[in-house]
Design a protein around this motif. Structure first.
Motif, short mmCIF file in Angstrom:
data_model
loop_
_atom_site.label_atom_id
_atom_site.label_comp_id
_atom_site.label_asym_id
_atom_site.label_seq_id
_atom_site.Cartn_x
_atom_site.Cartn_y
_atom_site.Cartn_z
N ASP A 1 54.42 41.06 39.97
CA ASP A 1 54.33 39.60 39.91
C ASP A 1 55.56 38.99 39.24
OD1 ASP A 1 51.84 39.73 41.15
OD2 ASP A 1 50.77 39.86 39.24
N LYS B 1 45.57 48.62 36.07
CA LYS B 1 44.53 47.82 36.72
C LYS B 1 44.84 46.35 36.46
CE LYS B 1 39.60 46.79 36.62
NZ LYS B 1 38.30 47.07 35.94
N LEU B 2 45.00 45.60 37.52
CA LEU B 2 45.40 44.20 37.41
C LEU B 2 44.20 43.27 37.60
CD1 LEU B 2 48.67 44.44 39.53
CD2 LEU B 2 48.47 44.40 37.03
N PRO B 3 44.32 42.02 37.18
CA PRO B 3 43.21 41.07 37.34
C PRO B 3 42.84 40.89 38.81
CG PRO B 3 44.84 40.21 35.82
CD PRO B 3 45.45 41.43 36.45
N PRO B 4 41.61 40.49 39.11
CA PRO B 4 41.22 40.24 40.50
C PRO B 4 42.14 39.21 41.15
CG PRO B 4 39.29 40.25 39.07
CD PRO B 4 40.49 40.29 38.16
N GLY B 5 42.42 39.44 42.43
CA GLY B 5 43.28 38.52 43.16
C GLY B 5 44.52 39.19 43.71
N SER C 1 36.94 41.72 42.62
CA SER C 1 36.21 41.38 41.39
C SER C 1 35.33 42.54 40.94
CB SER C 1 35.36 40.12 41.61
OG SER C 1 34.50 40.31 42.73
N SER C 2 34.89 43.36 41.91
CA SER C 2 34.08 44.54 41.59
C SER C 2 34.93 45.77 41.76
CB SER C 2 32.85 44.61 42.51
OG SER C 2 32.11 45.78 42.25
N TYR C 3 35.31 46.40 40.65
CA TYR C 3 36.23 47.53 40.68
C TYR C 3 35.45 48.84 40.76
CZ TYR C 3 40.60 49.98 39.55
OH TYR C 3 41.72 50.77 39.58
N PHE D 1 43.30 43.08 44.01
CA PHE D 1 42.24 43.76 43.27
C PHE D 1 40.96 42.96 43.44
CE2 PHE D 1 45.81 45.87 41.53
CZ PHE D 1 45.37 47.02 40.89
N HIS E 1 48.54 40.23 44.14
CA HIS E 1 49.65 40.61 43.28
C HIS E 1 50.80 41.12 44.14
CE1 HIS E 1 47.18 40.27 39.64
NE2 HIS E 1 46.22 40.84 40.36
#
Length: 277
Positions: free
Chosen positions: A68, A86-90, A117-119, A115, A92
């Motif tokens: 990013d 591990k990156l935030p949801p959304g 929302s449910s990892y 990524f 990249h």
């Protein structure tokens, strides 16, 4: 904190013509994994595989990884192993940039990943509808050897053995008892290993530790680029430390044992342990 598992290597493939040699001298960078527009569902998909050629580290400069638009790491030797965070949801963006000692960009590649929302959920098989990454040296070699290094045996699986033949008798017995028509091809040099319309590629964690990691990625992607069916027999991963990012790329995977994180994959097949020879 950035913890990386980057598999990066400069390729040294023997090429067949003067024009091919001229082509690969141009510095090139290609991200083989993750694929562009890939959703990262689980931790075992965090491996980054970058194909670099025509650029020597640290002689010519360094490979810089941006996440990013923020510098995440500098790699100044080959090979380098490390794991994407591990990156935030959304959405990249990943950029692998070859830069000289003055910070000027010589070559780079960019992919967009996401990524959920449910990892740690189940990733789908990858259908490659959005295309195949640029396999820098493998594609050059394929222009030279295909169809000469390509097998098409009707109704037969080409078992391409890329590691020592310790379990070859046992696996042959399993395939024979299972009614599988197959023929064996010993091909420890992945840079020159053949392709086949219906292949089972046998790899071993012990040997992959000593091989440039981009070779396996480029080899498996070559099957998909040709529209061929390919499976992987993954041996010797008793401690579950082997890269498994390529599992969604292939049509099926066979292992002797697997962790719970992989158990739900619908195309994963368990094989019993057997004798060495």
């Amino acid at each position: 904190k950035f913890v990386a598992e980057l598999f990066l290597w400069t390729s040294y493939f023997a090429l067949c013509s003067t024009s091919s040699l001229a082509d690969v001298e141009q510095p090139m960078v290609s991200i083989l994994h993750p694929l562009d527009n890939q959703m990262i569902y689980a931790s075992w998909q965090l491996t980054l595989v970058v194909n670099v050629h025509g650029f020597s580290v640290p002689t010519d400069g360094y490979i810089i990884l941006y996440i990013d638009d923020v510098k995440a790491a500098r790699f100044d030797q080959f090979p380098v192993t490390a794991t994407l965070p591990k990156l935030p949801p959304g959405q990249h963006t990943l950029v692998a940039s070859a830069q000289d000692r003055y910070g000027d960009v010589v070559a780079e590649d960019e992919v967009h990943i996401a990524f959920p929302s449910s990892y740690d959920s189940l990733p789908p098989a990858w259908d490659f509808s959005s295309g195949i990454p640029n396999i820098i040296n493998r594609s050059t070699i394929l222009r030279e050897i295909v169809p000469h290094n390509y097998m098409d045996v009707p109704d037969t699986v080409s078992v391409i053995w890329t590691c020592p033949d310790w379990e070859i008798d046992w696996i042959s017995e399993l395939l024979s008892n299972g009614g599988v028509s197959f023929h064996l091809v010993y091909a420890p040099d992945l840079a020159r290993a053949p392709l086949a319309r219906n292949a089972l590629v046998v790899v071993s964690q012990n040997d992959e530790r000593n091989r440039p990691p981009e070779l396996l990625a480029a080899y498996l992607l070559s099957f998909r680029a040709m529209g061929f069916r390919v499976g992987v027999l993954h041996l010797s991963d008793e401690d579950y430390s082997a890269p498994t990012y390529f599992y969604p790329w292939v049509h099926y995977v066979a292992r002797n044992h697997h962790p719970a994180t992989l158990a739900a994959l619908p195309h994963l097949v368990a094989l019993p342990l057997g004798y060495k020879r």
